[in-house]
Design a protein around this motif. Sequence first.
Motif, PDB file in Angstrom:
ATOM      1  N   LEU A  75     -61.581  18.093  73.635  1.00  0.00           N
ATOM      2  CA  LEU A  75     -61.917  19.511  73.517  1.00  0.00           C
ATOM      3  C   LEU A  75     -63.319  19.768  74.066  1.00  0.00           C
ATOM      4  O   LEU A  75     -64.297  19.231  73.553  1.00  0.00           O
ATOM      5  CB  LEU A  75     -61.861  19.967  72.058  1.00  0.00           C
ATOM      6  N   ALA A 380     -59.916  23.275  64.679  1.00  0.00           N
ATOM      7  CA  ALA A 380     -60.301  22.452  65.834  1.00  0.00           C
ATOM      8  C   ALA A 380     -59.397  21.239  65.950  1.00  0.00           C
ATOM      9  O   ALA A 380     -58.938  20.876  67.043  1.00  0.00           O
ATOM     10  CB  ALA A 380     -61.755  22.030  65.713  1.00  0.00           C
ATOM     11  N   ILE A 383     -55.801  22.422  67.071  1.00  0.00           N
ATOM     12  CA  ILE A 383     -55.774  22.841  68.475  1.00  0.00           C
ATOM     13  C   ILE A 383     -55.842  21.621  69.392  1.00  0.00           C
ATOM     14  O   ILE A 383     -55.137  21.537  70.395  1.00  0.00           O
ATOM     15  CB  ILE A 383     -56.919  23.830  68.753  1.00  0.00           C
ATOM     16  N   THR A 391     -57.411  22.456  77.101  1.00  0.00           N
ATOM     17  CA  THR A 391     -57.831  23.583  76.267  1.00  0.00           C
ATOM     18  C   THR A 391     -59.295  23.408  75.845  1.00  0.00           C
ATOM     19  O   THR A 391     -59.732  22.306  75.523  1.00  0.00           O
ATOM     20  CB  THR A 391     -56.942  23.676  75.008  1.00  0.00           C
ATOM     21  N   LYS A 392     -60.033  24.497  75.855  1.00  0.00           N
ATOM     22  CA  LYS A 392     -61.433  24.488  75.431  1.00  0.00           C
ATOM     23  C   LYS A 392     -61.601  25.430  74.239  1.00  0.00           C
ATOM     24  O   LYS A 392     -60.974  26.498  74.215  1.00  0.00           O
ATOM     25  CB  LYS A 392     -62.349  24.948  76.569  1.00  0.00           C
ATOM     26  N   ILE A 393     -62.430  25.042  73.282  1.00  0.00           N
ATOM     27  CA  ILE A 393     -62.690  25.937  72.149  1.00  0.00           C
ATOM     28  C   ILE A 393     -64.177  25.980  71.845  1.00  0.00           C
ATOM     29  O   ILE A 393     -64.917  25.043  72.140  1.00  0.00           O
ATOM     30  CB  ILE A 393     -61.911  25.544  70.871  1.00  0.00           C
ATOM     31  N   LEU A 402     -62.872  31.661  66.461  1.00  0.00           N
ATOM     32  CA  LEU A 402     -62.794  30.624  67.475  1.00  0.00           C
ATOM     33  C   LEU A 402     -62.387  31.286  68.784  1.00  0.00           C
ATOM     34  O   LEU A 402     -61.432  32.065  68.827  1.00  0.00           O
ATOM     35  CB  LEU A 402     -61.748  29.573  67.109  1.00  0.00           C
ATOM     36  N   TRP A 403     -63.112  30.978  69.847  1.00  0.00           N
ATOM     37  CA  TRP A 403     -62.760  31.451  71.187  1.00  0.00           C
ATOM     38  C   TRP A 403     -62.068  30.294  71.900  1.00  0.00           C
ATOM     39  O   TRP A 403     -62.620  29.204  72.012  1.00  0.00           O
ATOM     40  CB  TRP A 403     -64.008  31.894  71.927  1.00  0.00           C
ATOM     41  N   VAL A 404     -60.846  30.528  72.337  1.00  0.00           N
ATOM     42  CA  VAL A 404     -60.020  29.479  72.935  1.00  0.00           C
ATOM     43  C   VAL A 404     -59.768  29.808  74.396  1.00  0.00           C
ATOM     44  O   VAL A 404     -59.287  30.903  74.713  1.00  0.00           O
ATOM     45  CB  VAL A 404     -58.674  29.335  72.185  1.00  0.00           C
ATOM     46  N   GLU A 405     -60.103  28.875  75.275  1.00  0.00           N
ATOM     47  CA  GLU A 405     -59.872  29.041  76.712  1.00  0.00           C
ATOM     48  C   GLU A 405     -58.750  28.104  77.140  1.00  0.00           C
ATOM     49  O   GLU A 405     -58.852  26.887  76.981  1.00  0.00           O
ATOM     50  CB  GLU A 405     -61.153  28.735  77.491  1.00  0.00           C
ATOM     51  N   LEU A 406     -57.676  28.675  77.654  1.00  0.00           N
ATOM     52  CA  LEU A 406     -56.486  27.920  78.035  1.00  0.00           C
ATOM     53  C   LEU A 406     -56.415  27.738  79.553  1.00  0.00           C
ATOM     54  O   LEU A 406     -57.247  28.267  80.300  1.00  0.00           O
ATOM     55  CB  LEU A 406     -55.234  28.643  77.533  1.00  0.00           C
ATOM     56  N   CYS A 441     -57.770  33.542  77.853  1.00  0.00           N
ATOM     57  CA  CYS A 441     -58.511  33.244  76.625  1.00  0.00           C
ATOM     58  C   CYS A 441     -57.926  34.024  75.448  1.00  0.00           C
ATOM     59  O   CYS A 441     -57.188  34.987  75.638  1.00  0.00           O
ATOM     60  CB  CYS A 441     -59.987  33.600  76.784  1.00  0.00           C
TER      61      CYS A 441
END
Length: 469
Positions: A75, A380, A383, A391-393, A402-406, A441
Amino acid sequence: MKEVLYQRIATVLTEQIKNGTLKTGDKMPSLRTLHKEYGVSMNTAIQAYLELEANGLIVSRPQSGYYVNYKPSNLSVPSVSKPANRAKPESVETLISKVYATLSNNDVTRLSLGVPENELLPIAKLNKELVNAMRNLTGSGTEYEEIQGNRKLRRDIARLNYTWNGNLSEDDIVTTAGAMNAISFGLMALTQKGDTIAVESPVYFGILQLAKSLGLNVIELPTHPVTGIEPDALKKTLPQIKVCMLVSNFNNPLGSCMPDDHKKEVVKMLSERGIPLIEDDLYGDVYFGNSRPKPCKAFDEEGLVLWSGSVSKTLAPGYRVGWLAPGKFKDKIVHQKLIHTVSSTTITQEAIANFLEKGRYEHHLRKLRSELHANSLQFARAIAEYFPDGTKISRPQGGFMLWVELDKRIDTAELYDRAIRQKISIAPGRMFSLQNQFNNCMRLSYGQCWSEQIDDKLKQLGRIAKGLI
């Protein structure tokens, strides 16, 4: 010999954490349990946990214990935003309306809703204070409150600012119907149609929609998921803007928190040009570290920072109790309140004032912070385990988001449509900008009690996301 022993215990626990026996977000055995199970002194048990804490594997929560804080290696944090600000603003009202149509649907797992659920709130105690307010107020609370707001509440808010070395008195504060109402008063008092304001990007969609409704132009600033806006980027906009609007601590939706030196720099550069800063600090009390982060207001020497907050994210979302410390603009804000609302809600202000006055608020906040921190770690872990590779969080140190970047191939508006069929609601990233960005996102809220059901829903959501690649 003791040193070898505590390191041996730390090694065993490290292996359990890394192989998943103890998962991210799990509560560690108590020191007393460690002392009994390993037959060691309390001092040795403490040293073992200090070793794990120094290695970033666990984190302590005051009056709660230790929690697994292991960060899975797959992550990364999301990218720094790069808004163009040349593109024509695009409408997202339909998307926002669709997402928030599920606001009161209890059959839906509302990962989109950025408030704590009822189980995390002291509802019974608040009910008692409502009854007390009706008994003690003149006319049982049916009379208008003074325009500036409940004096007891203002005094309590001023008292609480000692946590960030604030120097406010009850006369410096105006009560409002929540933080958004405070922001609205600030923008209406300080801007006219056609003026330009600067905000973070991404930023809470309510701020964007409010600015749009007032006919304001919006410059979205590059924002780091850990440290917030880039001061140099703000500096370049100064000749164009009338007001700066920031959520400085654990902002919504990124969860970033500006370092003190950035806050100080921002306040200084704005004050040199006489530009007001409207600061939304409603998440500042929900910190996971050892102390509350200071707001920009702590560095304000000219009265140009309008500091706002509320109990909507910590105590009673529906009571709509907020406040604003407007500095040199107090008269303008009081005038805005007079012409738009006349008075704040008398009973709810009195009830919140009583709750704060009796010292229950800090006790409640300690428990809430502990629950939310544990939740953030569980999210966390889930995910990392269930979502697509890459995936980035975000790594918030407070707040609810939480901001999640796919993967760029995933459109989270489409992900929402598919997830809602499984009774899972998310907040697509596109909602948090007036530009065509953040389409891959989403914002997830961890303001619910962690459960197997939440874990299952995140597993479903990850499976749906994988199906969109």
